[in-house]
Design a protein around this motif. Structure first.
Motif, PDB file in Angstrom:
ATOM      1  N   ASN A 192     -87.290 -61.307  19.494  1.00  0.00           N
ATOM      2  CA  ASN A 192     -86.368 -61.378  18.361  1.00  0.00           C
ATOM      3  C   ASN A 192     -86.795 -60.465  17.223  1.00  0.00           C
ATOM      4  OD1 ASN A 192     -85.189 -63.327  19.938  1.00  0.00           O
ATOM      5  ND2 ASN A 192     -84.677 -64.600  18.197  1.00  0.00           N
ATOM      6  N   THR A 193     -88.104 -60.383  16.965  1.00  0.00           N
ATOM      7  CA  THR A 193     -88.560 -59.473  15.926  1.00  0.00           C
ATOM      8  C   THR A 193     -88.200 -58.044  16.302  1.00  0.00           C
ATOM      9  OG1 THR A 193     -90.432 -60.929  15.593  1.00  0.00           O
ATOM     10  CG2 THR A 193     -90.538 -58.793  14.534  1.00  0.00           C
ATOM     11  N   LEU A 194     -88.438 -57.732  17.567  1.00  0.00           N
ATOM     12  CA  LEU A 194     -88.134 -56.389  18.065  1.00  0.00           C
ATOM     13  C   LEU A 194     -86.663 -56.059  17.840  1.00  0.00           C
ATOM     14  CD1 LEU A 194     -89.680 -54.218  19.591  1.00  0.00           C
ATOM     15  CD2 LEU A 194     -88.830 -55.179  21.709  1.00  0.00           C
ATOM     16  N   SER A 195     -85.785 -56.970  18.282  1.00  0.00           N
ATOM     17  CA  SER A 195     -84.357 -56.638  18.160  1.00  0.00           C
ATOM     18  C   SER A 195     -83.932 -56.670  16.704  1.00  0.00           C
ATOM     19  CB  SER A 195     -83.509 -57.579  19.011  1.00  0.00           C
ATOM     20  OG  SER A 195     -83.570 -58.869  18.488  1.00  0.00           O
ATOM     21  N   GLY A 196     -84.549 -57.566  15.909  1.00  0.00           N
ATOM     22  CA  GLY A 196     -84.218 -57.599  14.489  1.00  0.00           C
ATOM     23  C   GLY A 196     -84.572 -56.296  13.802  1.00  0.00           C
ATOM     24  N   VAL A 197     -85.734 -55.749  14.169  1.00  0.00           N
ATOM     25  CA  VAL A 197     -86.185 -54.509  13.534  1.00  0.00           C
ATOM     26  C   VAL A 197     -85.364 -53.317  14.032  1.00  0.00           C
ATOM     27  CG1 VAL A 197     -88.120 -52.920  13.369  1.00  0.00           C
ATOM     28  CG2 VAL A 197     -88.498 -55.358  13.092  1.00  0.00           C
ATOM     29  N   ILE A 198     -85.024 -53.347  15.335  1.00  0.00           N
ATOM     30  CA  ILE A 198     -84.293 -52.205  15.890  1.00  0.00           C
ATOM     31  C   ILE A 198     -82.861 -52.163  15.379  1.00  0.00           C
ATOM     32  CG2 ILE A 198     -83.352 -51.246  18.021  1.00  0.00           C
ATOM     33  CD1 ILE A 198     -85.773 -52.307  19.450  1.00  0.00           C
ATOM     34  N   ASN A 199     -82.243 -53.348  15.259  1.00  0.00           N
ATOM     35  CA  ASN A 199     -80.810 -53.376  14.950  1.00  0.00           C
ATOM     36  C   ASN A 199     -80.501 -53.249  13.465  1.00  0.00           C
ATOM     37  OD1 ASN A 199     -80.119 -53.586  17.613  1.00  0.00           O
ATOM     38  ND2 ASN A 199     -80.270 -55.810  17.600  1.00  0.00           N
ATOM     39  N   VAL A 200     -81.368 -52.600  12.728  1.00  0.00           N
ATOM     40  CA  VAL A 200     -81.080 -52.391  11.310  1.00  0.00           C
ATOM     41  C   VAL A 200     -79.928 -51.404  11.188  1.00  0.00           C
ATOM     42  CG1 VAL A 200     -81.991 -51.331   9.231  1.00  0.00           C
ATOM     43  CG2 VAL A 200     -83.359 -52.949  10.483  1.00  0.00           C
ATOM     44  N   ASP A 201     -79.044 -51.698  10.247  1.00  0.00           N
ATOM     45  CA  ASP A 201     -77.867 -50.871  10.049  1.00  0.00           C
ATOM     46  C   ASP A 201     -78.269 -49.421   9.726  1.00  0.00           C
ATOM     47  OD1 ASP A 201     -75.221 -50.365   9.825  1.00  0.00           O
ATOM     48  OD2 ASP A 201     -75.124 -50.877   7.698  1.00  0.00           O
ATOM     49  N   ARG A 202     -77.776 -48.483  10.548  1.00  0.00           N
ATOM     50  CA  ARG A 202     -78.155 -47.066  10.387  1.00  0.00           C
ATOM     51  C   ARG A 202     -77.734 -46.516   9.021  1.00  0.00           C
ATOM     52  NH1 ARG A 202     -82.096 -46.139  13.009  1.00  0.00           N
ATOM     53  NH2 ARG A 202     -82.006 -47.646  14.679  1.00  0.00           N
ATOM     54  N   ASP A 203     -76.508 -46.878   8.615  1.00  0.00           N
ATOM     55  CA  ASP A 203     -75.980 -46.319   7.359  1.00  0.00           C
ATOM     56  C   ASP A 203     -76.831 -46.755   6.179  1.00  0.00           C
ATOM     57  OD1 ASP A 203     -74.020 -45.158   8.775  1.00  0.00           O
ATOM     58  OD2 ASP A 203     -72.487 -46.675   8.359  1.00  0.00           O
ATOM     59  N   ARG A 204     -77.190 -48.020   6.177  1.00  0.00           N
ATOM     60  CA  ARG A 204     -78.010 -48.524   5.073  1.00  0.00           C
ATOM     61  C   ARG A 204     -79.364 -47.825   5.058  1.00  0.00           C
ATOM     62  NH1 ARG A 204     -77.323 -55.004   4.740  1.00  0.00           N
ATOM     63  NH2 ARG A 204     -75.072 -55.054   4.988  1.00  0.00           N
ATOM     64  N   MET A 205     -79.908 -47.652   6.288  1.00  0.00           N
ATOM     65  CA  MET A 205     -81.199 -46.988   6.421  1.00  0.00           C
ATOM     66  C   MET A 205     -81.097 -45.584   5.816  1.00  0.00           C
ATOM     67  SD  MET A 205     -84.198 -47.380   7.880  1.00  0.00           S
ATOM     68  CE  MET A 205     -84.789 -47.667   9.520  1.00  0.00           C
ATOM     69  N   GLU A 206     -80.023 -44.867   6.161  1.00  0.00           N
ATOM     70  CA  GLU A 206     -79.845 -43.501   5.665  1.00  0.00           C
ATOM     71  C   GLU A 206     -79.702 -43.496   4.148  1.00  0.00           C
ATOM     72  OE1 GLU A 206     -76.694 -40.667   7.387  1.00  0.00           O
ATOM     73  OE2 GLU A 206     -77.908 -41.458   9.037  1.00  0.00           O
ATOM     74  N   LEU A 207     -78.957 -44.484   3.645  1.00  0.00           N
ATOM     75  CA  LEU A 207     -78.773 -44.575   2.194  1.00  0.00           C
ATOM     76  C   LEU A 207     -80.126 -44.737   1.499  1.00  0.00           C
ATOM     77  CD1 LEU A 207     -76.788 -44.865  -0.199  1.00  0.00           C
ATOM     78  CD2 LEU A 207     -76.941 -47.330   0.120  1.00  0.00           C
ATOM     79  N   MET A 208     -80.941 -45.646   2.048  1.00  0.00           N
ATOM     80  CA  MET A 208     -82.242 -45.884   1.414  1.00  0.00           C
ATOM     81  C   MET A 208     -83.109 -44.634   1.477  1.00  0.00           C
ATOM     82  SD  MET A 208     -83.359 -49.776   1.894  1.00  0.00           S
ATOM     83  CE  MET A 208     -84.456 -49.641   0.527  1.00  0.00           C
TER      84      MET A 208
END
Lengths: 279, 290
Positions: free
Chosen positions: B153-169
């Protein structure tokens, strides 16, 4: 990333994995051979291979146990899934039924199913019956919950559309609710199938005459760790077999979730429709 | 049907609720009475289906008259706690490391699939043979059983972070630590908590299996011994105890989940929001004073 032509380059993708595996096994073999790891605790990879060869080829003693455990898990799963789906469908159809049955399902869920092992063995005997029963009990809940959740979560707009076209209750159920529930239901079935295998194996640990679980506890208590690990790998094989069977069924039945399957099915349907229209 | 129910709920919610509860109790009592009657009349073999009254008597005996269950409960729950803590720390830590690193993830994936297909509890006899009888091997079994759900679950939680938000940050110049703290963790925590919930219930199963195999002490051994002696009433009392523990675990984890992942529910959001507003207000006041 997975374009069709990637298949042409599959050796390039697999090779690094293979190299890593071989390196790890080599390191392991070397560590045991040099005496830095206890052979009883951790057998050599080559010894495990030899044990696998013996179990599957020279002696062939594993097949009987393998199929017994597989059969126990599958039958238990079928019974558990049948009861779970029947109860979930009844619960979704009748509010009263759900209200008065679900508390018992919850009680069953919070009880660790494995705790029932000794009692189920006392009820059903040392044979396959008790393993099937435990597998059925353990795999019941994930399937029940997922099916019920799936059947309940229908889009109100769609339901209104169905109603306004004058769909009967039966039509709403078979054409709207069931298709909407299938993806979640299959997720539950996948979990249930692996849990059923756990149930069968645990019941075999507790008391049994045949099955992979018995074989494994015999080997470990004889400190024959290589054969024991080989048996564990056969359990993995059963698990993979069951999992991929379910995955395949999921792909076939819930075809609209994957684009490739979706277009294949719709092409087939279009063809069937066209040939029907010609006549 | 549904409309009728909601209408009635709107007009006289309390009486409807009371009537439903009465029906619940009625059904339950009828079932118990039928069971008792069946046992009394000899339709049910008392060796296999003990009467509810017999189970109640056993409850009294194992908890108060004899009081022998306390020690076993203490042993088993201690093991569950130790194994669960170790397993989930390992699972979450490894999951985060693997999830943040693409290379490690790619090479680890096949092993994770293979390990997921293996019935984890099946490793129990192996671990007992390798580590010997006693608490160590039991804790190791529980740890192994607890490891996977938080890990996956940690793995999938970390992987499934929203790409757009990541790019924004990223484009706003956030550091890796900031991305982890402000984006990845908040999105992953609910999923991780779901994994922890699974892990704690499987820890309970793990300790039972370990005790079924080792048969020295603990609640699993107690159930096994009672069943062997065909003292089914006491075995049922033990299992009902486990039901209660399972229920407490379930409710406790739910509470904890609400508390930790407060942004996922209204009440939690309001509670933390009010606290922060207050803290901010006092800080403002302190500044204006100074």
């Amino acid at each position: 990333m997975h374009e069709p032509r990637d298949f042409l380059f599959w050796p390039a993708r697999v090779l690094p994995h293979l190299a890593l595996l071989v390196a790890l096994l080599g390191l392991w073999e070397w560590a045991v051979a040099s005496g830095s790891v206890d052979t009883i605790m951790v057998p050599r990879p080559s010894a495990i291979m030899a044990a696998i060869f013996e179990l599957y080829v020279t002696k062939g003693s594993i097949y009987q146990h393998f199929f017994i455990t597989l059969a126990e898990a599958v039958f238990g799963f079928l019974i558990g899934a049948g009861v779970a789906i029947a109860l979930a469908v009844s619960s979704s159809l009748s509010e009263n039924f759900e209200r008065y049955v679900s508390p018992y399902a919850v009680v069953l869920n919070v009880t660790p199913g494995i705790a029932l092992t000794p009692i189920i063995i006392a009820w059903f005997g040392y044979g396959m019956g008790s393993k099937i029963a435990l597998a059925a009990v353990i795999c019941f809940f994930p399937i029940f919950v997922n099916t019920l959740t799936g059947l309940r979560q229908t889009d109100p707009d769609r339901e209104e559309l169905f109603r306004s076209f004058g769909a009967s209750r039966r039509q709403v159920f078979t054409q709207l609710r069931v298709p909407a529930a299938l993806p979640l239901m299959f997720a539950g079935l996948k979990i249930g199938l692996t849990t059923a295998l756990i149930g069968a194996v645990v019941a075999e640990f507790a008391q049994a005459t045949a099955g992979v679980g018995v074989l494994m506890s015999r080997f470990s208590f004889a400190l024959d760790m290589a054969s024991s690990l080989a048996t564990l790998l056969s359990m993995t094989l059963i698990g993979l077999l069951l999992f991929y069977t379910m995955e395949f069924l999921d792909d076939r039945v819930v075809f609209w979730r994957r684009d490739a399957r979706m277009s294949a099915v719709s092409r087939a349907r279009a063809r069937a429709w066209a040939s029907g229209a010609e006549k | 049907m549904a409309d009728v129910v909601t209408q009635m709920a709107a007009t006289g919610g309390k009486s409807l609720r009371q009537r439903q509860n009465a029906t619940h109790i009625g059904i339950f009592l009828t079932l118990i009475l039928l069971w008792e009657l069946g046992a009394l009349m000899g339709w049910l073999d008392p060796l296999f289906f003990p009467a509810p009254s017999a189970i109640l008597t056993s409850f009294w005996r194992i908890y108060f008259a004899q009081g022998n269950i306390w020690y076993h409960l203490y042993v088993s729950l201690g093991l569950v706690f130790a194994g669960f803590t170790a397993g989930s720390i390992l699972g979450i830590g490894l999951g985060a490391v693997v999830g943040m690193n693409g290379l490690v993830r790619r090479f680890l994936q096949p092993y994770v699939i293979v390990l997921e297909a293996t019935p984890r509890i099946a490793v129990a006899p192996l671990l007992i043979a390798a580590l010997g009888f006693g608490a160590t091997s039991k804790i190791a079994i529980i740890m192994l059983v607890c490891f996977f759900a938080p890990f996956i679950n940690t793995l999938s939680g970390v992987i499934n972070v929203d790409r757009d938000r990541m790019e924004l940050m990223r484009s706003l110049g956030a550091s890796k630590l900031q991305v982890l703290r402000k984006l990845v963790l908040p999105e992953a925590v609910p999923v991780i908590m779901a994994g922890e919930r699974l892990a704690l219930t499987s820890a309970l199963s793990g300790v039972l299996v370990a005790e079924f195999i080792q048969r020295d002490q603990g609640i699993g051994t107690l159930i096994l011994t009672y069943t062997r002696n065909l003292n089914m009433a006491s075995a049922f009392a033990c299992i009902l105890t486990l039901t209660l523990i399972g229920f407490l675990i379930f409710k406790g984890m739910e509470k904890l989940d609400h508390h930790i992942a407060y942004w996922k529910n209204e009440a939690g959001l309001r509670r933390v929001g009010a606290k922060r507003a207050q803290a901010w207000a006092t800080a403002q006041r302190g500044q204006s004073n100074a």
